[in-house]
Design a protein around this motif. Structure first.
Motif, PDB file in Angstrom:
ATOM      1  N   ILE B  13      11.123  -1.002  -9.456  1.00  0.00           N
ATOM      2  CA  ILE B  13      10.759  -2.386  -9.131  1.00  0.00           C
ATOM      3  C   ILE B  13      10.552  -3.156 -10.426  1.00  0.00           C
ATOM      4  O   ILE B  13      10.264  -2.585 -11.472  1.00  0.00           O
ATOM      5  N   GLU B  14      10.694  -4.470 -10.312  1.00  0.00           N
ATOM      6  CA  GLU B  14      10.389  -5.383 -11.421  1.00  0.00           C
ATOM      7  C   GLU B  14       8.886  -5.587 -11.452  1.00  0.00           C
ATOM      8  O   GLU B  14       8.303  -5.993 -10.459  1.00  0.00           O
ATOM      9  N   THR B  15       8.263  -5.328 -12.559  1.00  0.00           N
ATOM     10  CA  THR B  15       6.850  -5.684 -12.692  1.00  0.00           C
ATOM     11  C   THR B  15       6.725  -6.598 -13.897  1.00  0.00           C
ATOM     12  O   THR B  15       7.693  -6.811 -14.615  1.00  0.00           O
ATOM     13  N   LYS B  20       9.831  -0.636 -13.489  1.00  0.00           N
ATOM     14  CA  LYS B  20       9.013   0.562 -13.312  1.00  0.00           C
ATOM     15  C   LYS B  20       9.696   1.457 -12.284  1.00  0.00           C
ATOM     16  O   LYS B  20       9.996   1.007 -11.174  1.00  0.00           O
ATOM     17  N   ILE B  22       9.801   4.083  -9.472  1.00  0.00           N
ATOM     18  CA  ILE B  22       8.844   4.581  -8.480  1.00  0.00           C
ATOM     19  C   ILE B  22       9.378   5.844  -7.804  1.00  0.00           C
ATOM     20  O   ILE B  22       8.659   6.820  -7.658  1.00  0.00           O
ATOM     21  N   PRO B  41      -0.126  11.592  -1.523  1.00  0.00           N
ATOM     22  CA  PRO B  41      -1.224  10.735  -1.961  1.00  0.00           C
ATOM     23  C   PRO B  41      -0.837   9.260  -2.043  1.00  0.00           C
ATOM     24  O   PRO B  41       0.344   8.924  -2.099  1.00  0.00           O
ATOM     25  N   ASN B  42      -1.848   8.416  -2.058  1.00  0.00           N
ATOM     26  CA  ASN B  42      -1.636   6.973  -2.204  1.00  0.00           C
ATOM     27  C   ASN B  42      -0.826   6.688  -3.464  1.00  0.00           C
ATOM     28  O   ASN B  42      -1.048   7.295  -4.496  1.00  0.00           O
ATOM     29  N   GLY B  43       0.086   5.787  -3.326  1.00  0.00           N
ATOM     30  CA  GLY B  43       0.840   5.353  -4.500  1.00  0.00           C
ATOM     31  C   GLY B  43       1.960   6.297  -4.902  1.00  0.00           C
ATOM     32  O   GLY B  43       2.608   6.098  -5.929  1.00  0.00           O
ATOM     33  N   GLY B  45       4.780   6.669  -3.440  1.00  0.00           N
ATOM     34  CA  GLY B  45       6.103   6.085  -3.245  1.00  0.00           C
ATOM     35  C   GLY B  45       6.636   6.179  -1.820  1.00  0.00           C
ATOM     36  O   GLY B  45       7.815   5.911  -1.573  1.00  0.00           O
ATOM     37  N   SER B  47       5.948   4.306   0.941  1.00  0.00           N
ATOM     38  CA  SER B  47       6.388   3.013   1.477  1.00  0.00           C
ATOM     39  C   SER B  47       7.604   2.498   0.726  1.00  0.00           C
ATOM     40  O   SER B  47       8.459   1.812   1.298  1.00  0.00           O
ATOM     41  N   THR B  48       7.681   2.824  -0.541  1.00  0.00           N
ATOM     42  CA  THR B  48       8.852   2.434  -1.321  1.00  0.00           C
ATOM     43  C   THR B  48      10.115   3.044  -0.723  1.00  0.00           C
ATOM     44  O   THR B  48      11.136   2.366  -0.567  1.00  0.00           O
ATOM     45  N   ARG B  58      12.994  -6.296  -2.903  1.00  0.00           N
ATOM     46  CA  ARG B  58      12.127  -6.030  -4.053  1.00  0.00           C
ATOM     47  C   ARG B  58      12.511  -4.729  -4.773  1.00  0.00           C
ATOM     48  O   ARG B  58      12.193  -4.542  -5.938  1.00  0.00           O
ATOM     49  N   GLN B  91       4.235  -0.568   7.487  1.00  0.00           N
ATOM     50  CA  GLN B  91       2.811  -0.278   7.267  1.00  0.00           C
ATOM     51  C   GLN B  91       1.987  -1.551   7.460  1.00  0.00           C
ATOM     52  O   GLN B  91       0.918  -1.515   8.051  1.00  0.00           O
ATOM     53  N   GLU B 173       3.048   4.925   8.261  1.00  0.00           N
ATOM     54  CA  GLU B 173       1.613   4.928   8.607  1.00  0.00           C
ATOM     55  C   GLU B 173       1.325   4.162   9.886  1.00  0.00           C
ATOM     56  O   GLU B 173       0.382   3.376   9.951  1.00  0.00           O
ATOM     57  N   HIS B 206      -0.957  10.005   6.625  1.00  0.00           N
ATOM     58  CA  HIS B 206      -1.978  10.679   5.814  1.00  0.00           C
ATOM     59  C   HIS B 206      -2.735  11.718   6.633  1.00  0.00           C
ATOM     60  O   HIS B 206      -3.502  12.487   6.093  1.00  0.00           O
TER      61      HIS B 206
HETATM   62  N1  LIG Z   1       4.519  -5.116  -8.223  1.00  0.00           N
HETATM   63  C1  LIG Z   1       4.139  -3.889  -8.624  1.00  0.00           C
HETATM   64  N2  LIG Z   1       3.727  -3.669  -9.907  1.00  0.00           N
HETATM   65  C2  LIG Z   1       3.342  -2.455 -10.310  1.00  0.00           C
HETATM   66  N3  LIG Z   1       3.344  -1.395  -9.511  1.00  0.00           N
HETATM   67  C3  LIG Z   1       3.749  -1.544  -8.249  1.00  0.00           C
HETATM   68  C4  LIG Z   1       4.168  -2.791  -7.734  1.00  0.00           C
HETATM   69  N4  LIG Z   1       4.507  -2.632  -6.436  1.00  0.00           N
HETATM   70  C5  LIG Z   1       4.317  -1.327  -6.161  1.00  0.00           C
HETATM   71  N5  LIG Z   1       3.866  -0.670  -7.235  1.00  0.00           N
HETATM   72  C6  LIG Z   1       3.500   0.743  -7.319  1.00  0.00           C
HETATM   73  O1  LIG Z   1       4.456   1.559  -6.709  1.00  0.00           O
HETATM   74  C7  LIG Z   1       3.815   2.757  -6.337  1.00  0.00           C
HETATM   75  C8  LIG Z   1       4.321   3.214  -4.992  1.00  0.00           C
HETATM   76  O2  LIG Z   1       3.784   2.382  -3.977  1.00  0.00           O
HETATM   77  P1  LIG Z   1       3.996   2.715  -2.423  1.00  0.00           P
HETATM   78  O3  LIG Z   1       3.498   1.552  -1.648  1.00  0.00           O
HETATM   79  O4  LIG Z   1       5.387   3.132  -2.210  1.00  0.00           O
HETATM   80  O5  LIG Z   1       3.009   3.943  -2.226  1.00  0.00           O
HETATM   81  P2  LIG Z   1       2.625   4.755  -0.897  1.00  0.00           P
HETATM   82  O6  LIG Z   1       2.946   6.164  -1.139  1.00  0.00           O
HETATM   83  O7  LIG Z   1       3.205   4.112   0.272  1.00  0.00           O
HETATM   84  O8  LIG Z   1       1.042   4.574  -0.903  1.00  0.00           O
HETATM   85  P3  LIG Z   1       0.013   4.471   0.331  1.00  0.00           P
HETATM   86  O9  LIG Z   1      -0.233   5.856   0.804  1.00  0.00           O
HETATM   87  O10 LIG Z   1      -1.231   3.921  -0.307  1.00  0.00           O
HETATM   88  O11 LIG Z   1       0.594   3.579   1.350  1.00  0.00           O
HETATM   89  C9  LIG Z   1       2.322   2.508  -6.403  1.00  0.00           C
HETATM   90  O12 LIG Z   1       1.792   3.168  -7.535  1.00  0.00           O
HETATM   91  C10 LIG Z   1       2.240   1.023  -6.564  1.00  0.00           C
HETATM   92  O13 LIG Z   1       1.114   0.656  -7.303  1.00  0.00           O
END
Ligand SMILES: Nc1ncnc2c1ncn2[C@@H]1O[C@H](COP(=O)(O)OP(=O)(O)OP(=O)(O)O)[C@@H](O)[C@H]1O
Ligand SMILES: [Mg+2]
Lengths: 426, 252
Positions: B13-15, B20, B22, B41-43, B45, B47-48, B58, B91, B173, B206
């Protein structure tokens, strides 16, 4: 996107304000169009009254606004006045300075056996029954109107759907005066259908008498080059109901000022509006609801869509609840949806409350963009981009379209909205 | 049988700090009639991955592929993916102003099927599906997701799942924020869709609680943009007891 009017004055600015998710509350967007170098002409903080003399009244309280039948009482416009600062005077076709001697648009009555249309002399006593000019253009129109068209909606009768077709046939600056008398307990849905092209300063007055129910749709369906400044004032008597719906999508510059005053108790005023501005268009709506008597109810909702370079809309909503107007219930909102870059929506709700003894008063203003997340959600369900955009805009404006209550007109508007949308899509 | 295949998928993704990464090489094969659970775990990836499958603008795929029965999904626009039979239960479902549920459902159904549903049966189908999911009939007149509670939004996602009949559903989720009864109602909805349409399911969660109702054939552990481990349903139980420490530490 429904509105509530139940909250208390203290909470007025908050409740109900950002009711469209994804829309930010913009509140007052106060950037003036015209150069505002001279602070002598006052701003929003200027309070107080200005008497006599007729020099440009610099008063942000609506109660102190100069009104006069005499155009000379209004100072020549500079574009820095509080009520002209958003309007590009250069595009006004000299309506504020010229002798308005062009041919006024033709007025025809269609579709009612009950309503009666006549023409009276400019000095007829009916003129001014509900209207007193509140700005220079309106006063200029007063001066130059050669006669007045009078539409009478007879007592205790339902006139049904009445259409006044107002056809502009000349680009010479013209003045026009229309008087609508809704007699006691009459009922009607009146459509003021502005078509053709014109450079027109217009005064329309509505004398809504006791127990009458009048709905007016003022439709600005002009050709692209029209210039139209219209003051539309209503006095609303005891137990009467006045509903005004401004629908504006045609014309180069349209500046419509609907005002409604309560003159008797237990009356109701609803002011609605729908506008759709394309590239280069200036569509301005300035409305005023004057609560001067107790126990009346008003509701205002204007919705606008904008698209294209330099599409500009202005909405100013003045609601004044005077000290005598105890038991008032009032709400006003303006919502804009900006569809493309380069368009600009100004939105200024002004709510003045001079008594604490009211049932409710509130205002809201939101300007939002059609959002990529909305688009993604709809597309993720198989809906293509064009259809998705249409679905949202149509839905957004539909709330006003539904207020109209005339199938044929609703159909026509829906079609117009589709055409406008088709014009944007790449 | 249909197959959704994800191969060595890298997504960025563009930050504000620049690009970055993912997803760092995700591979998964899902067939119709199969249920795959993704936990992590949270974050990490999850949802990505889900949004990338659906085509959210995005996310940029930098390498790897997603194919549906050999067709390149990444070449398809968002709406084409939905028409091809992919469905994402989000989600955080988006509130869409100005569009009623009724209008939205009919428009989407028409788009997905390529023809308008027969009015009489459609109205009945919608009503029935709503009542099975214990969604109040009033919701049909409300704007899409507008003002719906978290749990109500999730039910409405499953309502769409049942009405649109996709080949593959990604449920991000869907169980979060549901009360005990709603969890059951929603799970039944997913199970019905699976039974009726031979749907393949990618279930992101989760909690093992939902896995008591929707039985996974496979469980994938997602850590830091990759599948760290795969196994059968028993893996979920182990995760519940031990957490992700093992993977996260191994990764660090
Ligand atoms: N705009 C952004 N800038 C920086 N990091 C980002 C951005 N958008 C998403 N991320 C990062 O991408 C990573 C993956 O996010 P994602 O939503 O896919 O996680 P997830 O596994 O679904 O988490 P959760 O269990 O909390 O839903 C996270 O670390 C998030 O912070
Ligand atoms: Mg997530």
């Amino acid at each position: 996107m429904s509105e509530t009017t139940t909250h208390l004055p203290e909470e007025k600015a908050r409740i109900g304000a950002p009711s469209i998710p994804g829309f930010t509350e913009e509140g007052e967007n106060l950037s003036p169009l015209n150069d505002n170098a001279s602070s002598l002409l006052g701003g929003d903080s200027t309070k107080g009254h200005s008497h006599g003399g007729g020099v440009g009244v610099v008063d942000s309280s609506r109660a102190g606004r100069l009104t006069s039948y005499n155009v000379e009482d209004f100072a020549p416009l500079t574009g820095r006045e509080e009520d002209w600062r958003f309007t590009p005077l250069k595009r006004m076709g000299a309506l504020h300075t010229a002798e308005l001697t062009g041919a006024a648009p033709k007025v025809e009555l269609l579709g009612s056996e009950v309503a009666q249309l006549s023409t009276v002399a400019a000095d007829d006593k009916l003129r001014g029954v509900a209207l007193k000019p509140e700005d220079r253009v309106s006063a200029n129109a007063w001066k130059y109107a050669a006669d007045a068209s009078v539409l009478t909606l007879p007592k205790s009768q339902d006139a049904g759907h009445v259409r006044l077709r107002i056809t502009g046939e000349s680009k010479d600056a013209a003045a026009q005066h229309i008087v609508v008398v809704a007699e006691e307990n009459s009922e009607a849905l009146l459509i003021l259908d502005h078509v053709g092209s014109a450079v027109l300063a217009q005064n329309v007055e509505f004398d809504v008498r006791e127990g009458a129910k009048l709905t007016v749709v003022s439709l600005q369906a002009w050709e692209d080059d029209a210039v139209h400044a219209s003051s539309q004032q209503a006095s609303v008597a005891k137990d009467a109901a006045f509903k005004h719906i401004a629908v504006t999508f045609g014309g180069d510059l349209v500046r419509l000022a609907p005002s409604a005053r309560f003159t008797g108790e237990r009356a109701e005023i609803e002011l609605y509006g729908l506008y759709f501005a394309d590239a280069g268009q200036h569509l301005e709506h300035r409305l005023f609801v004057d609560h001067a008597v107790p126990n009346c109810k008003s509701n205002v909702l204007y919705k606008g869509a904008l698209q294209g370079k330099d599409a500009h809309t202005v909405w100013v909503g003045d609601v004044l609840i005077r000290a005598a107007a105890v038991g008032t219930d009032s709400y006003e909102a303006n919502r804009n949806l900006v569809l493309t870059d380069g368009a600009r929506a100004d939105s200024v709700p002004n709510l003045e409350i001079e008594t604490g003894l009211i049932d409710g008063a509130g205002h809201a203003s939101t300007t939002g963009r059609f959002d990529d997340e909305h688009l993604f959600y709809l597309m993720a369900r198989g809906i293509d981009e064009k259809t998705a955009r249409r679905l949202v805009v149509r839905g957004f404006l539909n709330e006003i379209v539904q207020q109209i209550g005339d199938d044929e007109l609703q159909e026509r508007l829906t079609e117009t909205i589709e055409e406008e949308l088709a014009a944007t899509n790449n | 049988m249909s197959t959704l295949e994800i191969k060595d998928l890298h997504v960025s993704i563009e930050t504000e700090q620049g690009e970055k990464e993912i997803l760092k090489g995700v591979s998964l094969v899902i067939n119709t009639n199969e249920t795959h659970a993704i936990m992590g775990p949270n974050g990490s990836g999850k949802s990505t991955l889900a949004s990338t499958i659906a085509g959210h603008p995005r996310y940029t795929v930098t390498s790897g592929s997603i194919t549906l029965d050999g067709e390149d999904v990444l070449e398809m626009s968002v709406d084409e993916r939905a028409k091809a039979g992919l469905f994402l239960a989000m989600q955080y479902p988006v509130e869409v102003p100005g569009v009623t549920m009724t209008n939205f459902l009919r428009t989407a159904k028409t788009a997905i099927d390529g023809e308008a549903p027969k009015l009489r049966t459609w109205t009945k189908d919608v009503k029935d599906a709503m009542s099975k999911l214990k969604i109040d009939a009033d919701f049909a007149q409300r704007n899409v997701n507008e003002g719906f509670s978290g749990g109500e939004k999730k039910r409405v996602e499953i309502l769409q799942l049942e009405l649109f009949k996709p080949k593959f559903a990604v449920l991000d989720e869907t169980d979060s924020g549901l009360d005990v009864d709603a969890l059951k109602v929603v799970s039944e909805g997913v199970n019905r869709a699976q039974a009726e349409n031979e749907m393949g399911t990618l279930l992101i969660t989760h909690y093992t609680r939902i896995l008591r109702y929707i039985k996974p054939d496979y469980v994938h552990v997602f850590v830091d943009g990759r599948v760290a481990e795969q196994g059968g349903p028993e893996l979920a139980d182990r995760l519940e007891e031990e957490g992700y420490d093992r993977y996260v530490n191994a990764n660090a």
